[in-house]
Design a protein around this motif. Structure first.
Motif, PDB file in Angstrom:
ATOM      1  N   ALA A 128      -3.293 -12.993  30.476  1.00 34.32           N
ATOM      2  CA  ALA A 128      -2.409 -14.421  31.041  1.00 34.32           C
ATOM      3  C   ALA A 128      -1.772 -15.091  29.647  1.00 34.32           C
ATOM      4  N   ASN A 129      -2.843 -15.287  28.679  1.00 30.57           N
ATOM      5  CA  ASN A 129      -2.197 -16.140  27.534  1.00 30.57           C
ATOM      6  C   ASN A 129      -1.112 -15.469  26.813  1.00 30.57           C
ATOM      7  N   ASP A 130      -0.940 -14.183  26.928  1.00 28.84           N
ATOM      8  CA  ASP A 130       0.033 -13.407  26.263  1.00 28.84           C
ATOM      9  C   ASP A 130       1.637 -13.787  26.374  1.00 28.84           C
ATOM     10  N   GLU A 131       1.580 -14.483  27.552  1.00 31.05           N
ATOM     11  CA  GLU A 131       2.737 -14.684  28.232  1.00 31.05           C
ATOM     12  C   GLU A 131       3.263 -16.251  27.840  1.00 31.05           C
ATOM     13  N   VAL A 132       2.527 -16.737  27.170  1.00 29.40           N
ATOM     14  CA  VAL A 132       2.518 -18.308  26.706  1.00 29.40           C
ATOM     15  C   VAL A 132       2.854 -18.199  25.239  1.00 29.40           C
ATOM     16  N   LEU A 133       3.785 -19.185  24.944  1.00 29.99           N
ATOM     17  CA  LEU A 133       4.306 -19.483  23.495  1.00 29.99           C
ATOM     18  C   LEU A 133       2.799 -19.976  22.886  1.00 29.99           C
ATOM     19  N   HIS A 134       2.271 -19.449  21.775  1.00 30.03           N
ATOM     20  CA  HIS A 134       1.127 -19.967  21.363  1.00 30.03           C
ATOM     21  C   HIS A 134       1.464 -21.073  20.128  1.00 30.03           C
ATOM     22  N   PRO A 135       0.622 -22.075  20.288  1.00 30.15           N
ATOM     23  CA  PRO A 135       1.211 -23.228  19.196  1.00 30.15           C
ATOM     24  C   PRO A 135       1.041 -23.066  17.923  1.00 30.15           C
ATOM     25  N   PRO A 136       1.677 -23.453  16.780  1.00 32.18           N
ATOM     26  CA  PRO A 136       1.442 -23.265  15.543  1.00 32.18           C
ATOM     27  C   PRO A 136       0.163 -24.176  14.829  1.00 32.18           C
ATOM     28  N   ALA A 137      -0.451 -23.745  13.920  1.00 35.99           N
ATOM     29  CA  ALA A 137      -1.542 -24.401  13.515  1.00 35.99           C
ATOM     30  C   ALA A 137      -1.063 -25.517  12.451  1.00 35.99           C
ATOM     31  N   TYR A 138      -1.372 -26.606  12.787  1.00 25.24           N
ATOM     32  CA  TYR A 138      -0.962 -27.960  11.774  1.00 25.24           C
ATOM     33  C   TYR A 138      -2.025 -28.275  10.984  1.00 25.24           C
ATOM     34  N   ALA A 139      -1.791 -28.875   9.932  1.00 27.17           N
ATOM     35  CA  ALA A 139      -2.646 -29.147   8.840  1.00 27.17           C
ATOM     36  C   ALA A 139      -3.160 -30.732   9.271  1.00 27.17           C
ATOM     37  N   TRP A 140      -4.029 -30.686  10.101  1.00 25.47           N
ATOM     38  CA  TRP A 140      -4.545 -31.890  10.546  1.00 25.47           C
ATOM     39  C   TRP A 140      -5.511 -32.705   9.449  1.00 25.47           C
TER      40      TRP A 140
END
Length: 274
Positions: free
Chosen positions: A33-45
């Motif tokens: 199911a998660n493959d159909e969702v746009l995954h968020p980018p990794a930010y430099a927190w």
């Protein structure tokens, strides 16, 4: 057929089966199911890293965003005003924040409930009296509690930031059900929560420009801290343990090599005295 030909034939058969398996895996690989969702980018927190800590100013600004924007729908049942002391606010400032709320208390000497100003020991107020009232006010959708929401999401603060800044018009061919809003970072693409952050939506005390991305960043940091308020303490203790190991490791190696090893290779013989 010679034995060499049989061997070659078997090798080709095995290779063919392997190739078919690889092709079949590529064609029939499972779709999650998660493959159909746009995954968020990794930010430099700023708090990501073994020796990094939370930015207290970002937590303070994030609380302002939560109080002025998010608290009208979302609760934080596991957070008390005392948790803010020494993190982003002084004790006096936290008392003022708590006193701005009305808390039902009682019963009094006459057996009646009454309202009083909030204290440091009080929890953040709930926007709704119960779950049914929350659903009724949000067209059947229940706003989630934000106390541990970051821990409940796979991408954690990256997901919160991407979700808050990801509202847009649906692309061609995508139909969003009435009452929902398109957000590619939400499962299914349709989310009941409308866009909440707009430029200038909050007046920061420190004068930071309240852009949409700035507010999303600050409230993401605040919610990450709320989900793990012991974050900085754990890292501090971890650094202390590393320094302790760095000091005692040479001594342990010396003791093992020069003090304990003679006993290890000694042969002890016990003779019967009888």
């Amino acid at each position: 057929m010679s034995s060499l030909g049989k061997l070659v034939g078997r090798g080709l058969a095995v290779a063919g089966i392997g190739a078919a398996g690889v092709v079949g895996y590529g064609v029939y690989s499972p779709v999650y199911a998660n493959d159909e969702v746009l995954h968020p980018p990794a930010y430099a927190w700023e708090h990501i890293g073994p020796f990094q800590k939370f930015d207290a100013r970002a937590i303070r600004r994030g609380y302002e965003v939560y109080k002025n924007v998010c608290s009208s729908c979302h609760s934080m049942k596991f957070l008390h005003y005392r948790n803010l002391v020494g993190v982003a606010f002084t004790e006096d400032e936290a008392k003022i924040l708590a006193a701005d709320t009305e808390v039902e208390d009682g019963p009094n000497d006459e057996g009646e409930m009454f309202t009083r100003p909030g204290r440091l020991s009080d929890k953040f107020p709930d926007p709704y009296a119960n779950e049914e009232a929350a659903r009724y006010a949000n067209n059947g959708a229940l706003p989630p509690d934000l106390s541990c929401v970051v821990k409940a999401r796979e991408a954690k603060e990256d997901y919160i930031f991407a979700l808050l800044t990801g509202y847009r018009d649906p692309p061609d061919g995508v139909v969003v059900r009435e009452g929902l809003h398109y957000n590619p970072y939400f499962t299914g693409g349709g989310i009941a929560m409308a866009r909440a952050l707009y430029d200038g939506g909050v007046d920061y005390d420190d004068g930071t420009p309240a852009t949409t991305s700035q507010m999303a960043k600050d409230v993401s940091v605040f919610l990450t801290w709320a989900s793990n308020p012991e974050h900085d303490v754990k890292k501090q203790w971890g650094s202390h343990m590393l320094m302790t190991l760095a000091v005692f490791t040479p001594f342990i190696i010396w003791f093992k090599r020069f003090r304990f090893s003679p006993y290890k290779y000694k042969r002890l013989v016990f003779r019967d005295q009888w």
